[in-house]
Motif scaffolding. Structure first.
Motif, PDB file in Angstrom:
ATOM      1  N   LYS A 107      -3.656  -1.881   1.616  1.00 29.68           N
ATOM      2  CA  LYS A 107      -3.698  -2.674   0.381  1.00 29.68           C
ATOM      3  C   LYS A 107      -2.459  -2.389  -0.462  1.00 29.68           C
ATOM      4  CE  LYS A 107      -8.719  -2.751  -0.422  1.00 29.68           C
ATOM      5  NZ  LYS A 107      -9.742  -2.302  -1.387  1.00 29.68           N
ATOM      6  N   ALA A 108      -2.096  -1.115  -0.555  1.00 27.08           N
ATOM      7  CA  ALA A 108      -0.930  -0.736  -1.357  1.00 27.08           C
ATOM      8  C   ALA A 108       0.318  -1.422  -0.836  1.00 27.08           C
ATOM      9  CB  ALA A 108      -0.752   0.784  -1.341  1.00 27.08           C
ATOM     10  N   GLU A 109       0.514  -1.378   0.478  1.00 21.62           N
ATOM     11  CA  GLU A 109       1.719  -1.989   1.042  1.00 21.62           C
ATOM     12  C   GLU A 109       1.739  -3.492   0.794  1.00 21.62           C
ATOM     13  OE1 GLU A 109       4.641  -1.939   4.880  1.00 21.62           O
ATOM     14  OE2 GLU A 109       2.560  -1.330   5.214  1.00 21.62           O
ATOM     15  N   LEU A 110       0.600  -4.140   0.927  1.00 22.57           N
ATOM     16  CA  LEU A 110       0.527  -5.578   0.684  1.00 22.57           C
ATOM     17  C   LEU A 110       0.933  -5.902  -0.756  1.00 22.57           C
ATOM     18  CD1 LEU A 110      -0.306  -8.420   1.700  1.00 22.57           C
ATOM     19  CD2 LEU A 110      -2.609  -7.888   0.883  1.00 22.57           C
ATOM     20  N   ASN A 111       0.409  -5.157  -1.710  1.00 25.64           N
ATOM     21  CA  ASN A 111       0.752  -5.417  -3.109  1.00 25.64           C
ATOM     22  C   ASN A 111       2.200  -5.069  -3.424  1.00 25.64           C
ATOM     23  OD1 ASN A 111      -1.500  -6.607  -4.631  1.00 25.64           O
ATOM     24  ND2 ASN A 111      -2.615  -4.883  -3.731  1.00 25.64           N
ATOM     25  N   LEU A 112       2.711  -3.997  -2.843  1.00 25.15           N
ATOM     26  CA  LEU A 112       4.109  -3.642  -3.086  1.00 25.15           C
ATOM     27  C   LEU A 112       5.043  -4.682  -2.473  1.00 25.15           C
ATOM     28  CD1 LEU A 112       3.857   0.220  -2.609  1.00 25.15           C
ATOM     29  CD2 LEU A 112       4.109  -1.037  -4.770  1.00 25.15           C
ATOM     30  N   ARG A 113       4.698  -5.194  -1.299  1.00 19.14           N
ATOM     31  CA  ARG A 113       5.535  -6.243  -0.676  1.00 19.14           C
ATOM     32  C   ARG A 113       5.475  -7.531  -1.505  1.00 19.14           C
ATOM     33  NH1 ARG A 113       8.904  -3.536   2.471  1.00 19.14           N
ATOM     34  NH2 ARG A 113       7.794  -2.045   3.774  1.00 19.14           N
ATOM     35  N   ARG A 114       4.310  -7.842  -2.062  1.00 22.16           N
ATOM     36  CA  ARG A 114       4.207  -9.015  -2.943  1.00 22.16           C
ATOM     37  C   ARG A 114       5.068  -8.822  -4.190  1.00 22.16           C
ATOM     38  NH1 ARG A 114      -2.249 -10.113  -2.389  1.00 22.16           N
ATOM     39  NH2 ARG A 114      -2.138 -11.285  -0.442  1.00 22.16           N
ATOM     40  N   ALA A 115       5.082  -7.602  -4.704  1.00 22.02           N
ATOM     41  CA  ALA A 115       5.914  -7.311  -5.872  1.00 22.02           C
ATOM     42  C   ALA A 115       7.387  -7.513  -5.555  1.00 22.02           C
ATOM     43  CB  ALA A 115       5.658  -5.884  -6.363  1.00 22.02           C
ATOM     44  N   LEU A 116       7.806  -7.129  -4.360  1.00 23.08           N
ATOM     45  CA  LEU A 116       9.210  -7.292  -3.964  1.00 23.08           C
ATOM     46  C   LEU A 116       9.637  -8.757  -3.923  1.00 23.08           C
ATOM     47  CD1 LEU A 116       9.770  -4.709  -1.082  1.00 23.08           C
ATOM     48  CD2 LEU A 116      10.791  -4.689  -3.362  1.00 23.08           C
TER      49      LEU A 116
ATOM     50  N   LEU B  13       7.205   2.315  -2.665  1.00 23.27           N
ATOM     51  CA  LEU B  13       7.153   2.251  -1.197  1.00 23.27           C
ATOM     52  C   LEU B  13       7.508   3.617  -0.610  1.00 23.27           C
ATOM     53  CD1 LEU B  13       8.724  -1.241  -0.470  1.00 23.27           C
ATOM     54  CD2 LEU B  13       6.434  -0.488   0.221  1.00 23.27           C
ATOM     55  N   GLY B  14       8.522   4.251  -1.182  1.00 19.88           N
ATOM     56  CA  GLY B  14       8.879   5.601  -0.739  1.00 19.88           C
ATOM     57  C   GLY B  14       7.727   6.575  -0.925  1.00 19.88           C
ATOM     58  N   LEU B  15       7.079   6.495  -2.079  1.00 21.23           N
ATOM     59  CA  LEU B  15       5.930   7.358  -2.353  1.00 21.23           C
ATOM     60  C   LEU B  15       4.811   7.109  -1.349  1.00 21.23           C
ATOM     61  CD1 LEU B  15       4.524   9.395  -4.299  1.00 21.23           C
ATOM     62  CD2 LEU B  15       3.723   7.388  -5.592  1.00 21.23           C
ATOM     63  N   MET B  16       4.559   5.842  -1.046  1.00 26.20           N
ATOM     64  CA  MET B  16       3.508   5.504  -0.083  1.00 26.20           C
ATOM     65  C   MET B  16       3.821   6.124   1.283  1.00 26.20           C
ATOM     66  SD  MET B  16       2.329   1.761   1.346  1.00 26.20           S
ATOM     67  CE  MET B  16       3.816   1.598   2.357  1.00 26.20           C
ATOM     68  N   TYR B  17       5.056   5.920   1.748  1.00 24.14           N
ATOM     69  CA  TYR B  17       5.424   6.480   3.046  1.00 24.14           C
ATOM     70  C   TYR B  17       5.348   8.006   3.032  1.00 24.14           C
ATOM     71  CZ  TYR B  17       6.975   1.860   4.587  1.00 24.14           C
ATOM     72  OH  TYR B  17       7.027   0.541   4.947  1.00 24.14           O
ATOM     73  N   GLN B  18       5.765   8.611   1.932  1.00 25.62           N
ATOM     74  CA  GLN B  18       5.694  10.070   1.821  1.00 25.62           C
ATOM     75  C   GLN B  18       4.246  10.543   1.936  1.00 25.62           C
ATOM     76  OE1 GLN B  18       7.287  11.646  -1.843  1.00 25.62           O
ATOM     77  NE2 GLN B  18       7.229  13.754  -1.094  1.00 25.62           N
ATOM     78  N   LYS B  19       3.337   9.886   1.208  1.00 31.70           N
ATOM     79  CA  LYS B  19       1.923  10.278   1.246  1.00 31.70           C
ATOM     80  C   LYS B  19       1.298  10.029   2.618  1.00 31.70           C
ATOM     81  CE  LYS B  19       0.539  10.310  -3.553  1.00 31.70           C
ATOM     82  NZ  LYS B  19      -0.101  11.605  -3.579  1.00 31.70           N
TER      83      LYS B  19
ATOM     84  N   GLU C  37      10.888   7.020   6.759  1.00 29.31           N
ATOM     85  CA  GLU C  37      10.734   5.786   5.982  1.00 29.31           C
ATOM     86  C   GLU C  37      10.768   6.078   4.485  1.00 29.31           C
ATOM     87  OE1 GLU C  37       8.922   6.735   8.547  1.00 29.31           O
ATOM     88  OE2 GLU C  37       8.791   5.090   9.986  1.00 29.31           O
ATOM     89  N   ALA C  38      10.152   7.190   4.085  1.00 28.32           N
ATOM     90  CA  ALA C  38      10.156   7.570   2.666  1.00 28.32           C
ATOM     91  C   ALA C  38      11.581   7.829   2.195  1.00 28.32           C
ATOM     92  CB  ALA C  38       9.282   8.804   2.446  1.00 28.32           C
ATOM     93  N   VAL C  39      12.338   8.570   2.971  1.00 27.77           N
ATOM     94  CA  VAL C  39      13.727   8.872   2.612  1.00 27.77           C
ATOM     95  C   VAL C  39      14.520   7.570   2.488  1.00 27.77           C
ATOM     96  CG1 VAL C  39      15.880   9.907   3.474  1.00 27.77           C
ATOM     97  CG2 VAL C  39      13.742  11.228   3.519  1.00 27.77           C
ATOM     98  N   ARG C  40      14.326   6.661   3.436  1.00 26.84           N
ATOM     99  CA  ARG C  40      15.049   5.374   3.404  1.00 26.84           C
ATOM    100  C   ARG C  40      14.769   4.632   2.101  1.00 26.84           C
ATOM    101  NH1 ARG C  40      12.639   2.481   7.505  1.00 26.84           N
ATOM    102  NH2 ARG C  40      11.299   1.527   5.937  1.00 26.84           N
ATOM    103  N   GLU C  41      13.505   4.531   1.695  1.00 23.84           N
ATOM    104  CA  GLU C  41      13.159   3.804   0.463  1.00 23.84           C
ATOM    105  C   GLU C  41      13.671   4.543  -0.778  1.00 23.84           C
ATOM    106  OE1 GLU C  41      12.066   0.754   0.565  1.00 23.84           O
ATOM    107  OE2 GLU C  41      11.686   0.789   2.713  1.00 23.84           O
TER     108      GLU C  41
END
Length: 187
Positions: free
Chosen positions: A113-122, A137-143, A149-153
């Motif tokens: 759900k988080a990724e879907l909403n963050l992608r919509r925000a983008l 997005l970085g925080l999500m990947y880190q968690k 992927e976190a480092v990239r974002e």
């Protein structure tokens, strides 16, 4: 006298009362006043009206610092639904609502759900080039444990914060700390 109450004015007064309660560090009272104000606002306005969304944002601003993410998610879900109305044209607010919803969903570990909403925000262009969304997005990947992927974002977000805000912005400092931690763990 049979006069109808002016729910718009009542909502405004309750929202101001809630803000005053927050200044006096009385969050429980503030929440009660904001919730009552929201009910009044919804009697006077459609859910996508700026007055309704303003009170909801005040509630979110109360819940997120208190780490009351589930309650913030409920309010933000209503805000995201409201901003889908055809008369709602504020893309920056739409981006913020989706981003904030994604942020609380990251903390609730609702990653799809988080990724879907963050992608919509983008998808909503902003003056700050979506730097808060990219950081989240970085925080999500880190968690999720996806360090690369976190480092990239985070590497994408950091220069945007420095450009649009400052090098000592609290989020820029958070990103540098996260990068230090992630890159220290990968060695």
């Amino acid at each position: 006298t049979g006069e109808k109450p002016n729910f718009h004015n009542l909502a405004y007064i309750l929202q101001a009362w809630g803000a005053n309660d927050l200044k006096q560090q009385r969050p429980d009272r503030a929440e009660r006043h904001l919730r009552r104000g929201l009910k009044a606002a919804l009697r006077a306005h459609a859910p996508h009206d700026a007055d309704v969304l303003s009170i909801q944002q005040d509630l979110v601003n109360l819940y997120i610092p208190a780490k009351r993410y589930a309650e913030a998610e409920t309010v933000l879900t209503e805000m995201v639904a409201a901003c889908q109305h055809p008369d709602f044209t504020d893309g920056a607010s739409r981006e913020r609502f989706h981003n904030n919803l994604g942020f609380v969903q990251v903390h609730l570990e609702e990653f799809p759900k988080a990724e879907l909403n963050l992608r919509r925000a983008l998808a909503e262009p902003t003056k700050d080039e979506n730097c808060f969304v990219i950081k989240n997005l970085g925080l999500m990947y880190q968690k999720m444990g996806y360090a690369e992927e976190a480092v990239r974002e985070y590497r994408k977000a950091l220069p945007l914060f420095e450009q649009h805000f400052s090098t000592d912005h609290p989020v820029a400092e958070f990103i540098r700390g996260a990068l230090s931690e992630l890159e220290g763990n990968s060695i």
